[in-house]
Design an enzyme around this catalytic site. Structure first.
Site, PDB file in Angstrom:
ATOM      1  N   GLY A  47     -20.539   6.858   3.152  1.00  0.00           N
ATOM      2  CA  GLY A  47     -19.661   7.146   2.113  1.00  0.00           C
ATOM      3  C   GLY A  47     -20.092   7.023   0.541  1.00  0.00           C
ATOM      4  N   TYR A  48     -20.062   8.007  -0.181  1.00  0.00           N
ATOM      5  CA  TYR A  48     -20.736   7.871  -1.697  1.00  0.00           C
ATOM      6  C   TYR A  48     -19.903   8.071  -2.682  1.00  0.00           C
ATOM      7  CZ  TYR A  48     -24.875   6.701  -4.225  1.00  0.00           C
ATOM      8  OH  TYR A  48     -25.777   5.929  -5.064  1.00  0.00           O
ATOM      9  N   GLY A  49     -18.789   7.289  -2.783  1.00  0.00           N
ATOM     10  CA  GLY A  49     -17.564   7.592  -3.496  1.00  0.00           C
ATOM     11  C   GLY A  49     -17.705   6.327  -4.517  1.00  0.00           C
ATOM     12  N   ASN A  50     -16.457   6.033  -4.863  1.00  0.00           N
ATOM     13  CA  ASN A  50     -16.006   5.028  -5.932  1.00  0.00           C
ATOM     14  C   ASN A  50     -16.784   3.592  -5.591  1.00  0.00           C
ATOM     15  OD1 ASN A  50     -14.287   6.580  -7.497  1.00  0.00           O
ATOM     16  ND2 ASN A  50     -12.554   6.140  -6.189  1.00  0.00           N
ATOM     17  N   LYS A  70       1.042  -1.168   0.076  1.00  0.00           N
ATOM     18  CA  LYS A  70       0.097   0.417   0.032  1.00  0.00           C
ATOM     19  C   LYS A  70       1.112   1.312   0.100  1.00  0.00           C
ATOM     20  CE  LYS A  70      -4.462   1.016   0.156  1.00  0.00           C
ATOM     21  NZ  LYS A  70      -5.478   0.244  -0.296  1.00  0.00           N
TER      22      LYS A  70
HETATM   23  P1  NAD Z   1     -13.536   7.803  -2.350  1.00  0.00           P
HETATM   24  O1  NAD Z   1     -12.832   8.838  -2.005  1.00  0.00           O
HETATM   25  O2  NAD Z   1     -14.115   7.822  -3.771  1.00  0.00           O
HETATM   26  O3  NAD Z   1     -15.016   7.900  -1.572  1.00  0.00           O
HETATM   27  C1  NAD Z   1     -14.983   8.051   0.010  1.00  0.00           C
HETATM   28  C2  NAD Z   1     -16.174   8.732   0.227  1.00  0.00           C
HETATM   29  O4  NAD Z   1     -16.161   8.573   1.674  1.00  0.00           O
HETATM   30  C3  NAD Z   1     -16.523   9.827  -0.233  1.00  0.00           C
HETATM   31  O5  NAD Z   1     -17.701  10.134  -0.593  1.00  0.00           O
HETATM   32  C4  NAD Z   1     -16.406  10.862   1.115  1.00  0.00           C
HETATM   33  O6  NAD Z   1     -17.109  12.121   1.005  1.00  0.00           O
HETATM   34  C5  NAD Z   1     -17.102   9.833   2.104  1.00  0.00           C
HETATM   35  N1  NAD Z   1     -16.487  10.149   3.412  1.00  0.00           N
HETATM   36  C6  NAD Z   1     -15.159  10.666   4.002  1.00  0.00           C
HETATM   37  N2  NAD Z   1     -15.045  10.635   5.327  1.00  0.00           N
HETATM   38  C7  NAD Z   1     -16.441  10.367   5.613  1.00  0.00           C
HETATM   39  C8  NAD Z   1     -17.056  10.341   6.802  1.00  0.00           C
HETATM   40  N3  NAD Z   1     -16.235  10.696   8.059  1.00  0.00           N
HETATM   41  N4  NAD Z   1     -18.439  10.071   6.916  1.00  0.00           N
HETATM   42  C9  NAD Z   1     -19.006   9.767   5.879  1.00  0.00           C
HETATM   43  N5  NAD Z   1     -18.374   9.653   4.771  1.00  0.00           N
HETATM   44  C10 NAD Z   1     -17.338  10.017   4.536  1.00  0.00           C
HETATM   45  O7  NAD Z   1     -12.924   6.578  -1.905  1.00  0.00           O
HETATM   46  P2  NAD Z   1     -13.207   4.926  -2.414  1.00  0.00           P
HETATM   47  O8  NAD Z   1     -12.235   4.575  -3.434  1.00  0.00           O
HETATM   48  O9  NAD Z   1     -14.653   4.920  -2.718  1.00  0.00           O
HETATM   49  O10 NAD Z   1     -12.776   4.141  -1.075  1.00  0.00           O
HETATM   50  C11 NAD Z   1     -13.639   4.153  -0.009  1.00  0.00           C
HETATM   51  C12 NAD Z   1     -13.127   2.948   1.048  1.00  0.00           C
HETATM   52  O11 NAD Z   1     -13.140   1.789   0.190  1.00  0.00           O
HETATM   53  C13 NAD Z   1     -11.764   3.083   1.557  1.00  0.00           C
HETATM   54  O12 NAD Z   1     -11.663   2.602   3.004  1.00  0.00           O
HETATM   55  C14 NAD Z   1     -10.837   2.446   0.741  1.00  0.00           C
HETATM   56  O13 NAD Z   1      -9.825   2.028   1.029  1.00  0.00           O
HETATM   57  C15 NAD Z   1     -11.892   1.232   0.521  1.00  0.00           C
HETATM   58  N6  NAD Z   1     -11.555   0.509  -0.922  1.00  0.00           N
HETATM   59  C16 NAD Z   1     -11.401   1.180  -1.994  1.00  0.00           C
HETATM   60  C17 NAD Z   1     -11.183   0.362  -3.414  1.00  0.00           C
HETATM   61  C18 NAD Z   1     -11.186   0.907  -4.792  1.00  0.00           C
HETATM   62  O14 NAD Z   1     -11.076   0.083  -5.646  1.00  0.00           O
HETATM   63  N7  NAD Z   1     -11.350   2.268  -4.861  1.00  0.00           N
HETATM   64  C19 NAD Z   1     -10.907  -1.177  -3.295  1.00  0.00           C
HETATM   65  C20 NAD Z   1     -10.944  -1.780  -1.894  1.00  0.00           C
HETATM   66  C21 NAD Z   1     -11.259  -0.753  -0.787  1.00  0.00           C
END
Ligand code: NAD
Length: 416
Positions: free
Chosen positions: A219-222, A107
């Site tokens: 959380g409403y991201g990727n 990582k």
């Molecule tokens: P991202 O940045 O696209 O989305 C994260 C979301 O969480 C955003 O909407 C952000 O506003 C929200 N957020 C942040 N702090 C917050 C809080 N305190 N309360 C509520 N919402 C909050 O990130 P992502 O890629 O979607 O990753 C999210 C999680 O998934 C992380 O833990 C990451 O390690 C894990 N993950 C991601 C992937 C990937 O392929 N992107 C793969 C495995 C695990």
């Protein structure tokens, strides 16, 4: 560094200790598994748009490479620190082993706030980071990917800088690249798609009716958006969602695609038409059937775990549940699909991308989706059967499954 952050790695090791006890692992073997093979800290001077130089700190940690090259994302976030990156690298070793991809765990991250940086600054930061760690990454040693705060464009800049440094076009150095430079079909939605396949298996064994199930997402991201869409297509109701600025709640359900469009326009889900405003952490405790923490680590804690009402927790985020909270959920009889299983779809399709890059031959979206479904279904069943066999919770079962394979690989290499 906050107190909580400084102990995250120790917390991360707790399930390992449990699994070690179940497997009767020798304590010196557990010691090897408890320490990363390498932890790199680099300084990255970046010329900012105002002409001044700012020095950023970057990390790349390799936890264990007995099963193959290190694999794991790169995080851009103000909270990134060595302790966090070590934890995330450790989780990647476990995850890669659980889902059966031939990788170890790695990582990386940079302590920065990408939301406050221009595209030019982000590009210079990424190129500086790639140059600083170039000797220690590559298709045969350590393969990064995106995580919180990074995306496919950042992967493209990283790849370009690496190609220039090594003098070879090796797309397998990094995954989740844009399709135009060797990305894989299905990678953008892979983590959510994988969590969806795991959820489909879980609702069968835990007897949770899916039609009409109420889903709450923090959380409403990727990773959150695709699973929201797939569950909605099966008539689940998305009753709550939040992001770092606030949340939206509607017991009648919200359209996940409209919610994503709204967030893209306004940068938050807060204020989504027809919804009531809630706080960032409220989705954890609202009345729902399926809870999906999809933001950051340590969100379900001993303070709120008692109030979790869901019948199933699907951990899309890494490390969203603290060990104390985990115990409470277990005592309440709420099954958890642990992060190392639930979110392993992302790294699985990253593995498919790396394989395609090395073959120079690319699969269709349907082929990728079918292979992902098979991998997730098999991984879920392995973990579930292990849980039954050893009478342990799903998280401990996932660690038992993973550690067996890592220890076997270390033995085969003569390392232990
Ligand atoms: P991202 O940045 O696209 O989305 C994260 C979301 O969480 C955003 O909407 C952000 O506003 C929200 N957020 C942040 N702090 C917050 C809080 N305190 N309360 C509520 N919402 C909050 O990130 P992502 O890629 O979607 O990753 C999210 C999680 O998934 C992380 O833990 C990451 O390690 C894990 N993950 C991601 C992937 C990937 O392929 N992107 C793969 C495995 C695990």
């Amino acid at each position: 560094m906050s107190e909580q952050k400084s102990s995250l790695y120790e917390e991360a090791l707790k399930p390992l200790k449990k699994a070690a006890a179940v497997l009767n692992l020798r304590s010196d073997v557990t010691d090897v598994l408890s320490n990363p093979e390498r932890a790199l800290i680099v300084s990255i001077p970046v010329k900012m748009d105002d002409g001044k130089i700012r020095v950023f700190t970057g990390y790349r940690v390799r936890h264990n490479t007995a099963r193959g090259p290190a694999k794991g994302g790169i995080r851009y976030h103000p909270g990134v620190c060595l302790d966090e990156v070590k934890s995330l690298a450790f989780w990647m070793s476990v995850k890669n082993s659980v889902v059966g991809v031939p990788y170890g765990g790695g990582k990386g991250g940079i302590t920065c706030n990408p939301k406050e940086m221009s595209q030019g600054e982000l590009e210079r930061l990424t190129r500086g980071y790639a140059a600083a760690i170039a000797k220690f990454v590559g298709p045969d040693q350590d393969v990064p990917a995106p995580d919180v705060g990074t995306n496919s464009q950042i992967m493209g800049w990283f790849a370009d800088e690496y190609y220039k440094i090594v003098g070879r076009i090796t797309p397998g150095v990094i995954t989740a690249k844009p399709l135009s430079i060797g990305g894989s079909e299905g990678r953008g939605t892979a983590t959510g798609r994988g969590a969806f396949f795991a959820t489909l298996e879980a609702v069968k064994v835990f007897n949770i009716p899916l039609r009409g199930a109420r889903v709450s997402i923090q959380g409403y991201g990727n990773v959150a958006r695709p699973i929201a869409k797939y569950l909605h297509e099966l008539d689940c109701k998305i009753v709550a969602a939040s992001d770092s600025k606030g949340g939206a709640y509607n017991p009648e359900g919200m359209n996940p695609v409209a919610l994503a469009d709204f967030k893209d326009r306004t940068r938050t889900v807060k204020g989504f038409p027809g919804s009531n405003e809630i706080n960032t952490e409220d989705p954890i405790t609202v009345d729902c059937d399926i809870l999906i923490p999809a933001a950051l680590e340590s969100q379900i804690t001993k303070k709120n775990a008692e109030n979790v009402k869901a019948k199933l927790v699907v951990e899309e985020a890494n490390g969203p549940t603290t060990p104390e909270a985990d115990k409470i959920l277990h005592e309440k009889g709420i099954p958890v699909i642990p992060d190392v299983l639930a979110n392993s779809g992302g790294v699985t399709v990253s593995y498919f991308e790396w394989v395609q890059n090395r073959m120079g031959y690319y699969w269709s979206a349907e082929e990728v989706d079918e292979k992902l479904k098979q991998a997730m279904t098999r991984a879920f069943r392995d973990v579930y059967e292990t849980a039954q066999q050893y009478h342990v919770d799903m998280r401990t079962a996932a660690y038992v499954t993973a550690m067996k394979k890592i220890v076997e690989a270390m033995q085969s290499l003569g390392r232990i």
